[in-house]
Design an enzyme around this catalytic site. Structure first.
Site, PDB file in Angstrom:
ATOM      1  N   TYR A  25      -6.802  -9.302  11.310  1.00 36.56           N
ATOM      2  CA  TYR A  25      -4.882 -10.384  10.814  1.00 36.56           C
ATOM      3  C   TYR A  25      -5.492 -10.962   9.207  1.00 36.56           C
ATOM      4  CZ  TYR A  25      -0.685 -12.052  12.443  1.00 36.56           C
ATOM      5  OH  TYR A  25       0.456 -12.119  12.597  1.00 36.56           O
ATOM      6  N   SER A  52      -7.666 -16.466  10.294  1.00 36.70           N
ATOM      7  CA  SER A  52      -7.225 -15.710  11.033  1.00 36.70           C
ATOM      8  C   SER A  52      -6.688 -15.395  11.854  1.00 36.70           C
ATOM      9  CB  SER A  52      -7.777 -14.134  10.515  1.00 36.70           C
ATOM     10  OG  SER A  52      -8.340 -14.334   9.729  1.00 36.70           O
ATOM     11  N   GLU A  83     -16.642  -3.471   4.373  1.00 33.97           N
ATOM     12  CA  GLU A  83     -18.029  -3.689   4.005  1.00 33.97           C
ATOM     13  C   GLU A  83     -18.634  -4.418   5.504  1.00 33.97           C
ATOM     14  OE1 GLU A  83     -15.635  -4.369   0.981  1.00 33.97           O
ATOM     15  OE2 GLU A  83     -16.651  -6.273   1.524  1.00 33.97           O
ATOM     16  N   GLN A  85     -17.015  -3.517   8.379  1.00 33.06           N
ATOM     17  CA  GLN A  85     -16.721  -2.532   9.529  1.00 33.06           C
ATOM     18  C   GLN A  85     -17.648  -2.504  10.145  1.00 33.06           C
ATOM     19  OE1 GLN A  85     -13.531   0.244   8.264  1.00 33.06           O
ATOM     20  NE2 GLN A  85     -11.591  -1.094   7.609  1.00 33.06           N
ATOM     21  N   HIS A 107      -7.810   2.622   5.261  1.00 31.64           N
ATOM     22  CA  HIS A 107      -8.630   3.687   3.892  1.00 31.64           C
ATOM     23  C   HIS A 107     -10.095   4.646   4.025  1.00 31.64           C
ATOM     24  CE1 HIS A 107     -10.959   3.577  -0.101  1.00 31.64           C
ATOM     25  NE2 HIS A 107     -11.469   2.668  -0.010  1.00 31.64           N
ATOM     26  N   ASP A 190      -8.570   6.588  -4.295  1.00 31.81           N
ATOM     27  CA  ASP A 190      -8.249   5.027  -3.821  1.00 31.81           C
ATOM     28  C   ASP A 190      -9.304   4.516  -5.403  1.00 31.81           C
ATOM     29  OD1 ASP A 190      -7.169   2.850  -2.875  1.00 31.81           O
ATOM     30  OD2 ASP A 190      -9.634   2.659  -2.489  1.00 31.81           O
ATOM     31  N   GLU A 194      -9.088   2.803  -8.999  1.00 37.75           N
ATOM     32  CA  GLU A 194      -9.474   1.388  -9.199  1.00 37.75           C
ATOM     33  C   GLU A 194     -10.248   1.558 -10.180  1.00 37.75           C
ATOM     34  OE1 GLU A 194      -9.678   0.596  -5.170  1.00 37.75           O
ATOM     35  OE2 GLU A 194     -12.487   0.669  -5.594  1.00 37.75           O
ATOM     36  N   SER A 251      10.510  -1.653 -28.459  1.00 44.62           N
ATOM     37  CA  SER A 251      11.023  -1.718 -29.701  1.00 44.62           C
ATOM     38  C   SER A 251       9.877   0.176 -30.368  1.00 44.62           C
ATOM     39  CB  SER A 251       9.938  -2.866 -30.796  1.00 44.62           C
ATOM     40  OG  SER A 251       9.200  -2.561 -31.104  1.00 44.62           O
TER      41      SER A 251
END
Ligand code: NDP
Ligand code: MG
Ligand code: MG
Length: 340
Positions: A25, A52, A83, A85, A107, A190, A194, A251
């Site tokens: 969360y 959370s 990391e 998961q 992801h 991705d 990055e 400019s």
């Protein structure tokens, strides 16, 4: 060109009668959960006890330990740090995966680099909003949506696509557009974005510019403004209208400087380095290094992080931002991650 889906193309009834567990969360998790709940989806939250958990309860959700949420759910979104998961999946989610359940990712890293290998009879798909969670939430509340990518990795029963699109619709992405991709494309682009441009390239550019001015005897405060602070003004223009609008707005002197100096900074050599970075991503060399680094409790990550904090930019920046309370972010709050 990419295939794009909008709300009118999508039948959200694929989610009817199904329980969706958002596991985690944080930035993404809270946005997915709240948006789906308000879209009428049956949402529960899976977490460990802590900050959370309290927040999710305050927001009116039923919160369970991850393993219990995985038992109860038909569809599980892994809104956990990438990391973290694999071990959470292995210990708390995999035991509850019965045929036909769905695993959803925001992801592709863990699937693409085989850190999570779900059983074959499980739907595996991705819904990845192209924005940080608080923007996903705020945009939904305003009646609009943040575009998202969706991808299918496993589709054992021929329903993954309608589930993925329904999920994306219910978090609001179909109001803006849902772009079809693959786990491979999302993950590799991705990481490349990055590393080469958004985080790696930009940080290195800012530091080198700052150092060049300071080494030449200019005041660090002035160098900070020119090489870091004003970057936001330029990026905002690019965000709103691309390079064209940025160049229209600056400019003519700045634009001429852009044309003649840019190619002297980002040279063929730089582009060759970008290609090497991309190759390291494509071959899995980068992923392997990062996985090993995590297994070893991040010795290099921590050493570099410490050294970077000691850069003169840090001290000058802190002092200058004190003078500009309007730019200060809440240090403990959400610092949005670009890309993902
Ligand atoms: P966050 O770091 O914001 O949130 C992580 C959540 O996971 C927190 O609620 C945290 O709870 C919980 N958590 C961490 N460890 C555990 C654990 N061991 N057991 C149970 N819960 C745990 O993550 P993000 O939202 O940034 O990322 C989630 C996914 O979304 C990732 O795959 C990321 O790549 C992807 N993504 C992120 C984007 C972004 O803008 N941030 C954009 C697009 C995709 P606690 O308070 O207990 O620590
Ligand atoms: Mg200037
Ligand atoms: Mg990323």
């Amino acid at each position: 060109m990419a295939t794009v889906y909008y709300n009118t193309d999508i039948n959200e009834s694929a989610l009817e009668g199904k329980t969706v567990a958002v596991i985690g969360y944080g930035s993404q998790g809270h946005a997915h959960a709240l948006n789906m709940k308000e879209s009428g989806v049956d949402v529960i939250i899976g977490l460990r006890r802590g900050r959370s958990w309290e927040k999710a309860e305050e927001d009116g959700f039923h919160v369970y330990e991850v393993s219990e949420a995985a038992e109860k759910a038909d569809i599980m979104m892994l809104a956990l740090p990438d990391e973290a998961q694999p071990s959470i999946y292995e210990n708390q989610i995999k035991p509850a995966l019965t045929s036909g359940k769905s695993l959803v990712f925001a992801h592709g890293f863990n699937i693409h680099f085989s850190q999570i290998q779900p059983p074959e009879d499980i739907n595996v798909f991705m819904v990845a909003p192209k924005g940080p969670g608080h923007i996903v939430r705020r945009t939904y509340e305003s009646g609009a949506g943040v575009p998202a990518l969706y991808a299918i990795y496993q589709d054992p029963h021929g329903e993954a696509k309608e589930l993925a699109l329904a999920y994306a619709k219910q978090i609001g992405a179909g109001r803006a557009g849902i772009i079809e991709t693959t786990f491979q494309e999302e993950t590799e682009t991705d990481l490349f974005g990055e590393q080469a441009v958004l985080c790696g390239g930009t940080s290195a550019l800012v530091k080198a510019g700052f150092e060049t001015l300071v080494e030449a005897g200019y005041q660090p405060e002035v160098a900070y403004f020119e090489c870091l602070h004003e970057l936001k003004l330029i990026v905002d223009l690019m965000y709103e209208g691309g390079l064209e609008y940025m160049r229209y707005s600056i400019s003519d002197t700045a634009q001429w400087g852009d044309f003649v100096a840019g190619p002297r900074i980002v040279t063929d050599e730089t582009k060759a380095a970008m290609k090497e970075i991309l190759t390291d991503i494509q071959t899995g060399k980068f992923a392997h290094g990062w996985i090993v680094e995590n297994q070893a409790n991040r010795p290099q990550f921590n050493a570099i992080n410490k050294r970077e904090h000691e850069h003169q930019l840090t001290e000058v920046g802190q002092k200058l931002r004190e003078m500009m309370p309007f730019v200060k972010h809440d240090q403990k709050g959400v610092i949005s991650r670009a890309g993902n």
